[in-house]
Design a protein around this motif. Structure first.
Motif, mmCIF file in Angstrom:
data_model
loop_
_atom_site.group_PDB
_atom_site.id
_atom_site.type_symbol
_atom_site.label_atom_id
_atom_site.label_comp_id
_atom_site.label_asym_id
_atom_site.label_seq_id
_atom_site.Cartn_x
_atom_site.Cartn_y
_atom_site.Cartn_z
ATOM 1 N N LEU A 1 -2.218 12.863 68.880
ATOM 2 C CA LEU A 1 -2.607 11.558 69.408
ATOM 3 C C LEU A 1 -1.836 11.317 70.699
ATOM 4 O O LEU A 1 -0.700 11.774 70.852
ATOM 5 N N ASN A 2 -2.438 10.620 71.598
ATOM 6 C CA ASN A 2 -1.882 10.246 72.896
ATOM 7 C C ASN A 2 -1.833 11.387 73.903
ATOM 8 O O ASN A 2 -1.328 11.205 75.007
ATOM 9 N N SER A 3 -2.360 12.564 73.544
ATOM 10 C CA SER A 3 -2.485 13.638 74.530
ATOM 11 C C SER A 3 -3.474 13.195 75.596
ATOM 12 O O SER A 3 -4.496 12.570 75.294
ATOM 13 N N ILE A 4 -3.167 13.522 76.835
ATOM 14 C CA ILE A 4 -4.093 13.233 77.928
ATOM 15 C C ILE A 4 -4.928 14.492 78.121
ATOM 16 O O ILE A 4 -4.376 15.566 78.360
ATOM 17 N N VAL A 5 -6.251 14.344 77.963
ATOM 18 C CA VAL A 5 -7.132 15.508 77.995
ATOM 19 C C VAL A 5 -8.090 15.468 79.177
ATOM 20 O O VAL A 5 -8.509 14.407 79.621
ATOM 21 N N ILE A 6 -8.428 16.661 79.657
ATOM 22 C CA ILE A 6 -9.430 16.849 80.691
ATOM 23 C C ILE A 6 -10.626 17.453 79.968
ATOM 24 O O ILE A 6 -10.469 18.359 79.148
ATOM 25 N N PHE A 7 -11.825 16.950 80.254
ATOM 26 C CA PHE A 7 -13.001 17.388 79.499
ATOM 27 C C PHE A 7 -14.264 17.316 80.332
ATOM 28 O O PHE A 7 -14.329 16.618 81.344
ATOM 29 N N ARG A 8 -15.265 18.081 79.869
ATOM 30 C CA ARG A 8 -16.606 18.009 80.465
ATOM 31 C C ARG A 8 -17.304 16.773 79.894
ATOM 32 O O ARG A 8 -17.074 16.400 78.745
ATOM 33 N N PRO A 9 -18.166 16.144 80.677
ATOM 34 C CA PRO A 9 -18.834 14.923 80.196
ATOM 35 C C PRO A 9 -19.631 15.178 78.911
ATOM 36 O O PRO A 9 -20.290 16.211 78.781
ATOM 37 N N PRO A 10 -19.569 14.220 77.970
ATOM 38 C CA PRO A 10 -20.396 14.336 76.772
ATOM 39 C C PRO A 10 -21.874 14.124 77.120
ATOM 40 O O PRO A 10 -22.207 13.623 78.201
ATOM 41 N N LEU A 11 -22.741 14.494 76.213
ATOM 42 C CA LEU A 11 -24.185 14.416 76.424
ATOM 43 C C LEU A 11 -24.639 13.017 76.862
ATOM 44 O O LEU A 11 -25.495 12.879 77.731
ATOM 45 N N ALA A 12 -24.054 11.977 76.266
ATOM 46 C CA ALA A 12 -24.448 10.607 76.622
ATOM 47 C C ALA A 12 -24.251 10.340 78.118
ATOM 48 O O ALA A 12 -25.082 9.682 78.746
ATOM 49 N N LEU A 13 -23.156 10.845 78.696
ATOM 50 C CA LEU A 13 -22.916 10.649 80.134
ATOM 51 C C LEU A 13 -23.836 11.511 80.982
ATOM 52 O O LEU A 13 -24.286 11.088 82.045
ATOM 53 N N ILE A 14 -24.117 12.708 80.526
ATOM 54 C CA ILE A 14 -25.033 13.589 81.262
ATOM 55 C C ILE A 14 -26.419 12.955 81.319
ATOM 56 O O ILE A 14 -27.076 12.960 82.363
ATOM 57 N N LYS A 15 -26.841 12.355 80.201
ATOM 58 C CA LYS A 15 -28.149 11.667 80.169
ATOM 59 C C LYS A 15 -28.177 10.479 81.135
ATOM 60 O O LYS A 15 -29.232 10.095 81.611
ATOM 61 N N MET A 16 -26.994 9.896 81.419
ATOM 62 C CA MET A 16 -26.906 8.768 82.355
ATOM 63 C C MET A 16 -26.804 9.248 83.799
ATOM 64 O O MET A 16 -26.686 8.449 84.713
ATOM 65 N N GLY A 17 -26.799 10.584 84.010
ATOM 66 C CA GLY A 17 -26.786 11.109 85.363
ATOM 67 C C GLY A 17 -25.488 11.769 85.795
ATOM 68 O O GLY A 17 -25.371 12.201 86.942
ATOM 69 N N TYR A 18 -24.493 11.829 84.911
ATOM 70 C CA TYR A 18 -23.242 12.508 85.262
ATOM 71 C C TYR A 18 -23.470 13.992 85.474
ATOM 72 O O TYR A 18 -24.255 14.617 84.763
ATOM 73 N N ASP A 19 -22.752 14.555 86.413
ATOM 74 C CA ASP A 19 -22.805 15.989 86.691
ATOM 75 C C ASP A 19 -22.185 16.736 85.512
ATOM 76 O O ASP A 19 -21.021 16.497 85.179
ATOM 77 N N PRO A 20 -22.927 17.640 84.856
ATOM 78 C CA PRO A 20 -22.380 18.366 83.710
ATOM 79 C C PRO A 20 -21.181 19.251 84.051
ATOM 80 O O PRO A 20 -20.402 19.604 83.174
ATOM 81 N N SER A 21 -20.990 19.565 85.333
ATOM 82 C CA SER A 21 -19.849 20.397 85.710
ATOM 83 C C SER A 21 -18.628 19.555 86.110
ATOM 84 O O SER A 21 -17.578 20.109 86.439
ATOM 85 N N ALA A 22 -18.765 18.231 86.065
ATOM 86 C CA ALA A 22 -17.638 17.355 86.404
ATOM 87 C C ALA A 22 -16.572 17.443 85.317
ATOM 88 O O ALA A 22 -16.834 17.882 84.195
ATOM 89 N N ALA A 23 -15.363 17.024 85.660
ATOM 90 C CA ALA A 23 -14.274 16.954 84.686
ATOM 91 C C ALA A 23 -13.736 15.529 84.675
ATOM 92 O O ALA A 23 -13.532 14.931 85.732
ATOM 93 N N LEU A 24 -13.544 14.996 83.488
ATOM 94 C CA LEU A 24 -13.027 13.644 83.308
ATOM 95 C C LEU A 24 -11.664 13.721 82.631
ATOM 96 O O LEU A 24 -11.310 14.740 82.053
#
Length: 185
Positions: free
Chosen positions: A71-94
């Motif tokens: 818990l409390n780890s700061i993570v870098i991740f690819r956008p989940p499907l819900a964000l991709i459906k909203m137009g987020y770039d699937p290769s972006a990192a959040l």
């Protein structure tokens, strides 16, 4: 006769230099692909912990070895499907903080964050949350990921639990600017 010996020696040195270069290049790329890589912070969703344009190192081995993330780890991740459906770039990192693991019950009520029926003190956030979130049980294979700047973060309270397979790694060190040099936690 001397020139041909010198020429042969010169070719060997050149070949050796080229081989060394490719060995070091391969090693560097392997380390970056498997162990650790640099990233930068493009938004204010992790304020005040991480500032816009901070440069961080992301450790990737724990994720690759399927080790549990605390818990409390700061993570870098690819956008989940819900964000991709909203137009987020699937290769972006959040980037967000893990606030709930599988089985945890997460809720935001009265401007405060609750986990498993207990109010959670979050020393990185001094601002009251200006929204509510009904209680959710974090499903297996996912985590809840939220920005430290809760009122200005597009995170799990809007798009739901984050699939573990989307996680790239954990932010472990801020290396720039030098005034913020140190661990990210």
């Amino acid at each position: 006769m001397v020139s041909s010996i010198t020429s042969g020696s010169s070719k060997q040195r050149r070949r050796s230099t080229i081989q060394s270069f490719f060995i070091w290049l391969t090693l560097g790329l392997l380390i970056r692909w498997v162990l650790i890589e640099p990233r930068w912070i493009p938004s204010g969703s992790m304020l005040p912990t991480l500032q816009i344009r901070d440069r961080i190192m992301v450790e990737k081995l724990r994720v690759r070895l399927h080790q549990p993330l605390p818990l409390n780890s700061i993570v870098i991740f690819r956008p989940p499907l819900a964000l991709i459906k909203m137009g987020y770039d699937p290769s972006a990192a959040l980037i967000k903080r893990i606030v709930g693991r599988p089985g945890d019950e997460i809720e935001i009520k009265n401007g405060q964050f609750w986990r498993n029926g207990r109010l959670v003190e979050e020393p990185w956030s001094s601002v009251k949350i200006n929204y509510s979130m009904s209680q959710i049980t974090v499903p297996e294979g996912t985590v809840m990921a939220m920005g430290d700047n809760r009122n200005a973060s597009l995170d799990s309270h809007l798009w739901g639990p984050l699939p573990m397979e989307n996680i790239i790694g954990t932010a472990v060190w801020c290396y720039w600017p030098l005034t913020r040099f140190g661990p990210t936690q």
